[in-house]
Design a protein around this motif. Structure first.
Motif, short mmCIF file in Angstrom:
data_model
loop_
_atom_site.label_atom_id
_atom_site.label_comp_id
_atom_site.label_asym_id
_atom_site.label_seq_id
_atom_site.Cartn_x
_atom_site.Cartn_y
_atom_site.Cartn_z
N VAL A 78 65.04 2.99 38.02
CA VAL A 78 64.25 2.23 37.05
C VAL A 78 62.81 2.21 37.52
N ILE A 79 61.88 2.65 36.68
CA ILE A 79 60.46 2.64 37.00
C ILE A 79 59.81 1.46 36.29
N THR A 80 59.16 0.59 37.06
CA THR A 80 58.52 -0.58 36.47
C THR A 80 56.99 -0.43 36.54
N PRO A 81 56.27 -1.20 35.73
CA PRO A 81 54.81 -1.07 35.74
C PRO A 81 54.14 -1.68 36.97
N ASP A 82 54.78 -2.65 37.63
CA ASP A 82 54.15 -3.31 38.77
C ASP A 82 55.19 -3.99 39.66
N MET A 83 54.72 -4.61 40.74
CA MET A 83 55.61 -5.24 41.71
C MET A 83 56.33 -6.45 41.13
N ARG A 84 55.62 -7.24 40.33
CA ARG A 84 56.25 -8.43 39.76
C ARG A 84 57.42 -8.07 38.87
N SER A 85 57.23 -7.08 38.04
CA SER A 85 58.33 -6.68 37.16
C SER A 85 59.45 -6.00 37.95
N ARG A 86 59.09 -5.33 39.05
CA ARG A 86 60.11 -4.74 39.91
C ARG A 86 61.04 -5.82 40.44
N LYS A 87 60.46 -6.90 41.00
CA LYS A 87 61.28 -7.97 41.55
C LYS A 87 62.13 -8.63 40.47
N GLY A 88 61.54 -8.84 39.31
CA GLY A 88 62.29 -9.43 38.21
C GLY A 88 63.47 -8.57 37.79
N GLU A 89 63.27 -7.28 37.75
CA GLU A 89 64.34 -6.36 37.37
C GLU A 89 65.43 -6.33 38.44
N MET A 90 65.04 -6.33 39.70
CA MET A 90 66.03 -6.37 40.78
C MET A 90 66.84 -7.67 40.72
N ASP A 91 66.15 -8.78 40.50
CA ASP A 91 66.84 -10.08 40.40
C ASP A 91 67.84 -10.06 39.25
N ARG A 92 67.40 -9.56 38.11
CA ARG A 92 68.23 -9.57 36.90
C ARG A 92 69.50 -8.75 37.08
N ARG A 93 69.41 -7.66 37.81
CA ARG A 93 70.53 -6.74 37.96
C ARG A 93 71.47 -7.11 39.11
N SER A 94 71.16 -8.16 39.86
CA SER A 94 71.89 -8.46 41.09
C SER A 94 72.72 -9.74 40.97
N ASP A 95 73.87 -9.71 41.67
CA ASP A 95 74.74 -10.88 41.78
C ASP A 95 74.54 -11.60 43.10
N ALA A 96 73.96 -10.92 44.08
CA ALA A 96 73.82 -11.47 45.43
C ALA A 96 72.69 -10.73 46.14
N PHE A 97 72.15 -11.36 47.20
CA PHE A 97 71.01 -10.80 47.92
C PHE A 97 71.29 -10.77 49.42
N LEU A 98 71.03 -9.60 50.01
CA LEU A 98 71.20 -9.40 51.44
C LEU A 98 69.85 -8.95 52.00
N VAL A 99 69.38 -9.63 53.04
CA VAL A 99 68.06 -9.34 53.60
C VAL A 99 68.22 -8.76 55.00
N LEU A 100 67.73 -7.56 55.19
CA LEU A 100 67.71 -6.91 56.50
C LEU A 100 66.29 -7.02 57.07
N PRO A 101 66.09 -6.70 58.34
CA PRO A 101 64.72 -6.74 58.88
C PRO A 101 63.77 -5.87 58.08
N GLY A 102 62.57 -6.39 57.85
CA GLY A 102 61.55 -5.68 57.08
C GLY A 102 60.20 -6.30 57.31
N GLY A 103 59.22 -5.84 56.55
CA GLY A 103 57.84 -6.31 56.71
C GLY A 103 57.48 -7.41 55.73
N ILE A 104 56.20 -7.51 55.41
CA ILE A 104 55.75 -8.63 54.57
C ILE A 104 56.30 -8.54 53.15
#
Length: 196
Positions: free
Chosen positions: A83-109
């Motif tokens: 899925v190609i989104t126009p910007d970062m905000r819409s990217r996060k919204g699309e990821m949130d919408r498509r997900s049932d759960a969230f797993l966070v691994l080590p990463g940056g800011i």
């Protein structure tokens, strides 16, 4: 029935390869348990490794990437759905919408931003999707200590930790996500107090 698990993790190519190898293990285990992967849509670093691991195990992968990062993060064209989104905000919204759960691994800011947004919105009762930080090498130990200090100082409510799981163990992390599936009939009263 499997979950659509969104994995937030590193896209930096400068990290120790041990993190990339671990991300691939995470992807394989998601697949073994019958879950779908939702990721940031890049094919480098941990982000790419978790998707490759998931696909190697037979999982469906969904990548979500903003147009501006398609070449920086090198988009994962092997995704079952990219899925190609126009910007970062819409990217996060699309990821949130498509997900049932969230797993966070080590990463940056960027990973931290994603973690805090999901953690805050869950603490405020805006969703009840499970959230787990999986940190096998203690990268986030100072962050957890900071959050605990903020709680002790009164800047965050103690129940903020009810909205998140922390573990160094992969099996425990996925067990936590699976045991904490969101309820369809949840109401705002089912969540923690109204302020983080």
């Amino acid at each position: 029935m499997g979950l659509a698990v969104c994995v937030f993790c590193a896209s930096s190519t400068r990290i120790d390869p041990v993190h990339v190898e671990f991300a691939e293990r995470v992807g394989r285990e998601l697949a073994r348990r019958g879950h779908t992967l939702v990721s940031g849509g890049g094919r480098i670093s941990s982000m790419g490794a978790v998707a490759r691991g998931a696909r190697a195990g037979g999982a469906r992968t969904i990548g979500v990437i903003p147009e501006a990062l398609r070449h920086v993060e090198v988009s994962d064209e092997d995704s079952d759905e990219l899925v190609i989104t126009p910007d970062m905000r819409s990217r996060k919204g699309e990821m949130d919408r498509r997900s049932d759960a969230f797993l966070v691994l080590p990463g940056g800011i960027g990973t931290l931003e994603e973690l805090f947004e999901i953690w805050t919105s869950r603490t405020l009762g805006m969703h009840d999707k499970p959230l787990v930080v999986l940190d096998p090498l203690g990268v986030y130990d100072p962050l957890r200590e900071l959050a605990e200090n903020l709680t002790e100082l009164g800047f965050a409510r103690p129940k903020v930790f009810d909205a998140i799981g922390w573990t160094a163990d992969l099996d425990e992390a996925l067990d936590l996500l699976e045991r904490s599936r969101p309820r369809i009939d949840a109401t705002p009263e089912d969540f923690t107090e109204a302020q983080p």
